[in-house]
Write a protein that holds these residues in place. Structure first.
Motif, PDB file in Angstrom:
ATOM      1  N   PRO A 370       0.825  -1.216   0.000  1.00  0.00           N
ATOM      2  CA  PRO A 370       0.000   0.000   0.000  1.00  0.00           C
ATOM      3  C   PRO A 370       0.858   1.264   0.000  1.00  0.00           C
ATOM      4  CG  PRO A 370       0.071  -0.943   2.203  1.00  0.00           C
ATOM      5  CD  PRO A 370       0.852  -1.865   1.330  1.00  0.00           C
ATOM      6  N   MET A 371       0.992   1.876  -1.148  1.00  0.00           N
ATOM      7  CA  MET A 371       1.709   3.147  -1.282  1.00  0.00           C
ATOM      8  C   MET A 371       1.349   3.734  -2.630  1.00  0.00           C
ATOM      9  SD  MET A 371       5.647   1.893  -1.958  1.00  0.00           S
ATOM     10  CE  MET A 371       5.794   1.127  -0.363  1.00  0.00           C
ATOM     11  N   SER A 372       1.875   4.908  -2.933  1.00  0.00           N
ATOM     12  CA  SER A 372       1.600   5.549  -4.208  1.00  0.00           C
ATOM     13  C   SER A 372       2.298   4.808  -5.346  1.00  0.00           C
ATOM     14  CB  SER A 372       2.066   7.005  -4.171  1.00  0.00           C
ATOM     15  OG  SER A 372       1.890   7.630  -5.423  1.00  0.00           O
ATOM     16  N   GLU A 373       1.677   4.835  -6.552  1.00  0.00           N
ATOM     17  CA  GLU A 373       2.211   4.077  -7.679  1.00  0.00           C
ATOM     18  C   GLU A 373       3.532   4.629  -8.207  1.00  0.00           C
ATOM     19  OE1 GLU A 373      -0.994   4.076 -10.472  1.00  0.00           O
ATOM     20  OE2 GLU A 373      -1.818   2.209  -9.702  1.00  0.00           O
ATOM     21  N   ASN A 374       3.845   5.878  -7.884  1.00  0.00           N
ATOM     22  CA  ASN A 374       5.114   6.427  -8.349  1.00  0.00           C
ATOM     23  C   ASN A 374       6.260   6.149  -7.378  1.00  0.00           C
ATOM     24  OD1 ASN A 374       4.310   8.067  -6.299  1.00  0.00           O
ATOM     25  ND2 ASN A 374       4.610   9.999  -7.383  1.00  0.00           N
ATOM     26  N   SER A 375       6.000   5.330  -6.365  1.00  0.00           N
ATOM     27  CA  SER A 375       7.057   4.949  -5.427  1.00  0.00           C
ATOM     28  C   SER A 375       8.023   3.970  -6.097  1.00  0.00           C
ATOM     29  CB  SER A 375       6.458   4.299  -4.176  1.00  0.00           C
ATOM     30  OG  SER A 375       5.583   5.189  -3.510  1.00  0.00           O
ATOM     31  N   GLU A 376       9.267   3.988  -5.641  1.00  0.00           N
ATOM     32  CA  GLU A 376      10.286   3.082  -6.169  1.00  0.00           C
ATOM     33  C   GLU A 376      10.798   2.191  -5.043  1.00  0.00           C
ATOM     34  OE1 GLU A 376      13.260   4.526  -8.949  1.00  0.00           O
ATOM     35  OE2 GLU A 376      12.252   6.475  -8.970  1.00  0.00           O
ATOM     36  N   MET A 377      10.889   0.883  -5.332  1.00  0.00           N
ATOM     37  CA  MET A 377      11.388  -0.080  -4.352  1.00  0.00           C
ATOM     38  C   MET A 377      12.444  -0.952  -5.017  1.00  0.00           C
ATOM     39  SD  MET A 377       7.910  -1.231  -2.318  1.00  0.00           S
ATOM     40  CE  MET A 377       8.844  -1.962  -0.956  1.00  0.00           C
ATOM     41  N   GLY A 378      13.436  -1.298  -4.240  1.00  0.00           N
ATOM     42  CA  GLY A 378      14.509  -2.145  -4.752  1.00  0.00           C
ATOM     43  C   GLY A 378      14.559  -3.485  -4.044  1.00  0.00           C
ATOM     44  N   ILE A 379      15.586  -4.260  -4.355  1.00  0.00           N
ATOM     45  CA  ILE A 379      15.763  -5.597  -3.799  1.00  0.00           C
ATOM     46  C   ILE A 379      16.980  -5.592  -2.874  1.00  0.00           C
ATOM     47  CG2 ILE A 379      16.120  -8.033  -4.322  1.00  0.00           C
ATOM     48  CD1 ILE A 379      13.449  -6.929  -5.297  1.00  0.00           C
ATOM     49  N   PHE A 380      16.782  -6.049  -1.631  1.00  0.00           N
ATOM     50  CA  PHE A 380      17.864  -6.162  -0.654  1.00  0.00           C
ATOM     51  C   PHE A 380      18.203  -7.639  -0.429  1.00  0.00           C
ATOM     52  CE2 PHE A 380      15.998  -2.035   0.258  1.00  0.00           C
ATOM     53  CZ  PHE A 380      17.107  -1.232   0.459  1.00  0.00           C
ATOM     54  N   GLN A 381      19.485  -7.897  -0.169  1.00  0.00           N
ATOM     55  CA  GLN A 381      19.921  -9.268   0.103  1.00  0.00           C
ATOM     56  C   GLN A 381      19.677  -9.654   1.564  1.00  0.00           C
ATOM     57  OE1 GLN A 381      21.135 -11.380  -2.217  1.00  0.00           O
ATOM     58  NE2 GLN A 381      20.867  -9.812  -3.802  1.00  0.00           N
ATOM     59  N   HIS A 382      19.774  -8.681   2.464  1.00  0.00           N
ATOM     60  CA  HIS A 382      19.638  -8.955   3.895  1.00  0.00           C
ATOM     61  C   HIS A 382      18.642  -7.986   4.524  1.00  0.00           C
ATOM     62  CE1 HIS A 382      23.254 -11.221   3.146  1.00  0.00           C
ATOM     63  NE2 HIS A 382      23.944 -10.123   2.856  1.00  0.00           N
ATOM     64  N   LEU A 383      17.779  -8.520   5.397  1.00  0.00           N
ATOM     65  CA  LEU A 383      16.878  -7.699   6.196  1.00  0.00           C
ATOM     66  C   LEU A 383      17.175  -7.994   7.665  1.00  0.00           C
ATOM     67  CD1 LEU A 383      13.338  -7.737   4.533  1.00  0.00           C
ATOM     68  CD2 LEU A 383      15.047  -5.941   4.516  1.00  0.00           C
ATOM     69  N   LEU A 384      17.632  -6.990   8.388  1.00  0.00           N
ATOM     70  CA  LEU A 384      18.057  -7.170   9.771  1.00  0.00           C
ATOM     71  C   LEU A 384      17.260  -6.230  10.665  1.00  0.00           C
ATOM     72  CD1 LEU A 384      21.849  -7.060   8.908  1.00  0.00           C
ATOM     73  CD2 LEU A 384      20.444  -9.104   9.105  1.00  0.00           C
ATOM     74  N   VAL A 385      16.624  -6.778  11.698  1.00  0.00           N
ATOM     75  CA  VAL A 385      15.717  -5.990  12.536  1.00  0.00           C
ATOM     76  C   VAL A 385      16.076  -6.169  13.997  1.00  0.00           C
ATOM     77  CG1 VAL A 385      13.326  -5.687  13.256  1.00  0.00           C
ATOM     78  CG2 VAL A 385      13.846  -6.128  10.864  1.00  0.00           C
ATOM     79  N   ASP A 386      16.079  -5.064  14.732  1.00  0.00           N
ATOM     80  CA  ASP A 386      16.233  -5.107  16.187  1.00  0.00           C
ATOM     81  C   ASP A 386      15.104  -4.281  16.794  1.00  0.00           C
ATOM     82  OD1 ASP A 386      17.176  -5.495  18.763  1.00  0.00           O
ATOM     83  OD2 ASP A 386      18.521  -3.768  18.664  1.00  0.00           O
ATOM     84  N   ILE A 387      14.011  -4.973  17.109  1.00  0.00           N
ATOM     85  CA  ILE A 387      12.839  -4.343  17.710  1.00  0.00           C
ATOM     86  C   ILE A 387      12.511  -5.113  18.981  1.00  0.00           C
ATOM     87  CG2 ILE A 387      10.391  -3.784  17.404  1.00  0.00           C
ATOM     88  CD1 ILE A 387      10.871  -3.647  14.430  1.00  0.00           C
ATOM     89  N   GLY A 388      12.276  -4.393  20.090  1.00  0.00           N
ATOM     90  CA  GLY A 388      12.043  -5.083  21.346  1.00  0.00           C
ATOM     91  C   GLY A 388      13.339  -5.679  21.835  1.00  0.00           C
ATOM     92  N   ASP A 389      13.216  -6.857  22.465  1.00  0.00           N
ATOM     93  CA  ASP A 389      14.443  -7.511  22.928  1.00  0.00           C
ATOM     94  C   ASP A 389      14.284  -9.022  22.832  1.00  0.00           C
ATOM     95  OD1 ASP A 389      13.521  -8.740  25.558  1.00  0.00           O
ATOM     96  OD2 ASP A 389      13.008  -6.632  25.902  1.00  0.00           O
ATOM     97  N   GLU A 390      15.407  -9.703  22.907  1.00  0.00           N
ATOM     98  CA  GLU A 390      15.434 -11.162  22.828  1.00  0.00           C
ATOM     99  C   GLU A 390      16.014 -11.737  24.123  1.00  0.00           C
ATOM    100  OE1 GLU A 390      14.278 -13.048  20.350  1.00  0.00           O
ATOM    101  OE2 GLU A 390      13.676 -11.345  19.114  1.00  0.00           O
TER     102      GLU A 390
END
Length: 826
Positions: A370-390
């Motif tokens: 869900p975003m505007s059609e003129n938005s540009e998105m690319g491809i990433f090899q890695h997605l790394l997230v630090d939200i909250g705690d482990e």
């Protein structure tokens, strides 16, 4: 690399899976959904996105698409792999219906119109079902899931015998029942019942010895016994034997059918997989429609320039509560790859962070976003997230230790192809030390070229954005007057935490806040004050700039309007003046002829030469005066033209020498329009007759076409004006006075409704369609823009209701794509 293993639950993708799973109609579709994984291959991501986008278009535009009746049947096909096995009639009916859906899908994608959906068409290309399978099942099984009587000659004979035997048993039982009722040991209202598959007579417990037969049961109270009379025992036995024979014959028929289908098992399994795949893609398309998901512009490398991005789960919740969602604009580029977001608590920083992670993950899993059609998105090899705690008791990990473990993984996999998301960077330990470590890690991530979004309250991290290349600041805006967050992201400057303002609003004592300001130190307080001042001033000048921009736009529109009107006025004035001059010359020519005739008469009467000469001189004077006045000024010509037209009118009104005065038709000003009133479109020559009038609109008959128009767009005219307009019309005119040739010349095939509100848009579209149908136009275009697609869906929903519209679709991509709707009229 996806980090951590709980990535999907942290970002909410598990809930996305659950919602789409509920939209799947088959278990096979749910199994495919469960196997969906993050992909870093551009071709694979693009393929999945295009398939989903084509399916979304089909659901919205193609009424003939067979989008129902999906069911699993692979498990049925697998059951008949073994020799001697068979499917029951109900299962065969389910298989037959599923094969019918597969056949309809294959036929849909083989149609000529399916060229608009090339990827789905290619997906359906290998599907091939032999029609003999469906025909064979139809020859044996009814639409109610029963084996047909004529499935075999033996079955037909057995069922005929069963019917005859049942008739004999019924007649005999009714005879016995009536006799028992006549003897008084069976109740008058008793009826024949079925127990253990055999017909019995209910009889009171006290009379059970009076009816000879087999007791097959009793009621719950024990007051009624169910007895099979001895006279029908043998008949029921014979009936039971026939039923056994029927079952043996049915099994034989079903086994033969299974043997017939067995060679087609590979073909059937391929069809089952195709149906499950289409069901999965269809569920993704339905979800995309629900969240207004689109396919953005794709880039093979890292890219993150988003406009009006929205968190899908948050939007679903807010829609349910009838609340608007604030979209986010997130511009990351190769120059500014890392975004440091600061701002007040509960201001939307974490939501912004999760939106970035969830939408990027959705895209690389093949889901529209869900975003505007003129938005540009690319491809990433890695997605790394630090939200909250482990935190982990087993591994003896504290909150801060878990954050450090995440940072260790980030530094290991950080690269120009990595997207890193960190929430509340540096927290969990002593602020000065935690801020220093966070600053060092951030320097390393920037040096390794990583992309990312990081939220923080630390001032030292905000200051880094102005010193290190590749890092930019961002702030979640805050209303300092109402002391509440605006949930809007603004890049280019850091945000204030507004800690003291929020604490004051909550109600902390002033002396406590004053002491806190002293402890915080003047430098920190001044920095926060400067941030607030910058934010306030920027908002002020943004509003000023917006006002100036709107004023300039209105001024340009007015200038364009006045230039057009002036051009039209000059053009019309020249035409009127030229016409007046020509009429004056014609009149002068007529006067000359009249005078010449007079002179000739004088000559013939032998008048004096002096008088003749005098008459000629007067004639020349008149001619010179008229010609001089003709070229002197346009005002004189206009006045003469009006005088000549008035003179001609008076002549036409008294052909017999009698002046006829016409009383002008009286029109009551501001009187409501009624049926039969004559009206004219304001600013145009089109005239018509009121067919029906309501409070706001009128239905006007323009020829044979009835059109609904706003009352403010028409003006009442008199019957004389109406008749005169019809009389003066030279072009082809309909029965109610519509100049169709003139309307066709003025008709524009393209209607531009960008920037218009919903009601005004639909009024303009309705008038455009009505006029196009009336003028027999073959095709048209409506320019509505892309945006969120709301205006496009509103217009196309209306077009579906118009019988004269044969087809509509997106314009070609290079000519506007989904921002323009192309219409074909019947």
């Amino acid at each position: 690399m996806i980090f951590p293993s709980s990535f999907e639950s942290k970002l909410g993708f598990e809930k996305i899976r659950t919602i789409i799973s509920e939209l799947c109609a088959t278990e096979g579709g749910r199994e495919i959904l469960a196997e969906v994984k993050f992909s870093s291959t551009f071709a694979e991501v693009e393929e999945n996105l295009v398939l989903t986008n084509e399916m979304k278009t089909i659901i919205n535009m193609e009424n003939s698409f067979p989008g129902s009746g999906f069911s699993d049947f692979a498990y049925l096909v697998k059951r008949i792999r073994i020799e001697g096995t068979f499917l029951e009639a109900e299962e065969l009916l389910k298989l037959r219906n599923a094969l019918g859906v597969v056949r309809d899908l294959a036929l849909f994608f083989k149609r000529e119109e399916a060229v608009k959906y090339p990827r789905l068409k290619e997906l359906a290309q290998p599907v091939s079902l032999s029609p003999v399978m469906v025909d064979k099942i139809d020859a044996i099984v009814t639409k109610h899931g029963k084996v047909k009587d004529n499935a075999s000659p033996d079955l037909q004979s057995i069922r005929r015998s069963i019917s005859e035997k049942q008739s004999q048993v019924s007649k005999r039982l009714h005879s016995i029942l009536k006799a028992a009722q006549a003897d008084g040991y069976v109740d008058e209202d008793a009826t024949i019942s079925i127990r253990e598959g055999r017909a019995v007579i209910p009889i009171p417990a006290g009379n059970k010895r009076k009816l000879k037969g087999l007791v097959l049961g009793e009621s719950a109270t024990g007051k009624t016994f169910f007895i099979e009379p001895v006279e029908v025992v043998e008949l029921n036995n014979e009936l039971r034997e026939l039923e056994f024979a029927e079952r043996r014959e049915v099994i034989k028929i079903l086994t033969d059918l299974a043997n017939f289908l067995r060679p087609y098992i590979p073909e059937l399994l391929d069809a089952a997989l195709f149906l499950s795949t289409i069901d999965f893609i269809r569920a993704k398309g339905l979800f995309a429609i629900r969240i207004d998901g689109i396919m953005p512009l794709l880039n093979q490398g890292p890219k993150l320039e988003w406009t009006k991005a929205r968190h899908p789960l948050l939007e679903i919740v807010l829609k349910r509560e009838k609340k608007p969602i604030v979209p986010l604009n997130i511009p990351l580029s190769s120059k500014d790859r890392l975004l440091i977001i600061s701002g007040p608590n509960a201001g939307g920083k974490s939501v912004c962070l999760k939106t970035v992670g969830l939408l990027q993950y959705m895209l690389q899993c093949g889901f529209l976003v869900p975003m505007s059609e003129n938005s540009e998105m690319g491809i990433f090899q890695h997605l790394l997230v630090d939200i909250g705690d482990e935190q982990s008791l087993e591994n003896d990990l504290s909150t801060y230790s878990s954050h450090l473990m995440a940072m260790k993984a980030f530094l290991r996999y950080a690269s120009p192809n990595s997207l890193i998301l960190i929430d509340e960077f540096g927290t969990g330990t002593e602020p000065a030390l935690g801020g220093a470590i966070a600053e060092s890690i951030l320097e390393k991530l920037a040096a390794q070229g990583s992309w990312g979004v990081i939220t923080t309250h630390y001032t030292n991290l905000k200051l880094m954005a102005g010193k290190i290349t590749g890092i930019q600041n961002g702030a979640m805006l805050f209303d300092v007057v109402k002391i509440q967050p605006l949930f809007q992201l603004e890049t280019g400057k850091p945000g204030s935490s507004f800690a003291f303002e929020i604490a004051h609003k909550i109600g902390l004592p002033d002396d406590v806040l004053a002491a806190a300001r002293e402890k915080a130190g003047t430098s920190h307080i001044d920095f926060e004050k400067q941030l607030r001042a910058i934010s306030r001033d920027k908002r002020y000048w943004e509003e000023k700039r917006s006002g100036v921009k709107n004023s300039e736009k209105r001024l340009e529109q007015l200038i364009e309007k006045y230039e057009t009107e002036l051009s039209d006025l000059q053009s019309n004035r020249k035409l009127v003046v030229d016409k007046a001059k020509q009429e004056a010359k014609d009149l002068l020519s007529g006067v000359n002829k009249q005078i010449e005739n007079t002179i000739r008469t004088i000559k013939e009467a032998n008048a004096e030469k002096v008088k003749t000469k005098t008459a000629r001189q007067e004639l020349e004077e008149v001619r010179s005066k008229v010609e001089a006045d003709d070229s002197s000024s346009d005002e004189w010509v206009t006045k003469k033209m009006e005088q000549l037209q008035a003179r001609q009118k008076r002549k036409s009104e008294k052909p017999d020498g009698v002046v006829k005065i016409l009383e002008p038709e009286k029109i009551v000003p501001n009187a409501p329009l009624q049926k039969g009133d004559k009206v004219r479109l304001i600013g145009r020559d089109t005239i018509g007759e009121v067919y029906e009038a309501s409070e706001k609109n009128v239905i006007v008959a323009f020829g044979s076409m009835l059109t609904t128009i706003d009352k403010g767009k028409v003006e009442r005219i008199s019957n004389n004006e109406y008749k005169q307009a019809v009389k003066e019309t030279k072009a082809p005119v309909t029965s109610h006075g519509v100049d169709t040739m003139k309307m066709r010349m003025n008709f524009s095939n393209t209607l531009d409704v960008r920037g218009m509100r919903g009601d005004a848009t639909m009024q303009a579209v309705q008038e455009y369609i009505d006029e196009a149908v009336m003028l027999d136009i073959s095709d048209g275009r409506i320019l509505h823009g892309k945006g969120n697609g709301i205006l496009r869906e509103l217009i196309r929903s209306y077009l579906k209701t118009i019988p004269d519209v044969s087809h509509f679709a997106d314009e070609q991509l290079q000519m506007g794509g989904s921002g323009i709707t192309v219409i074909k009229f019947r």
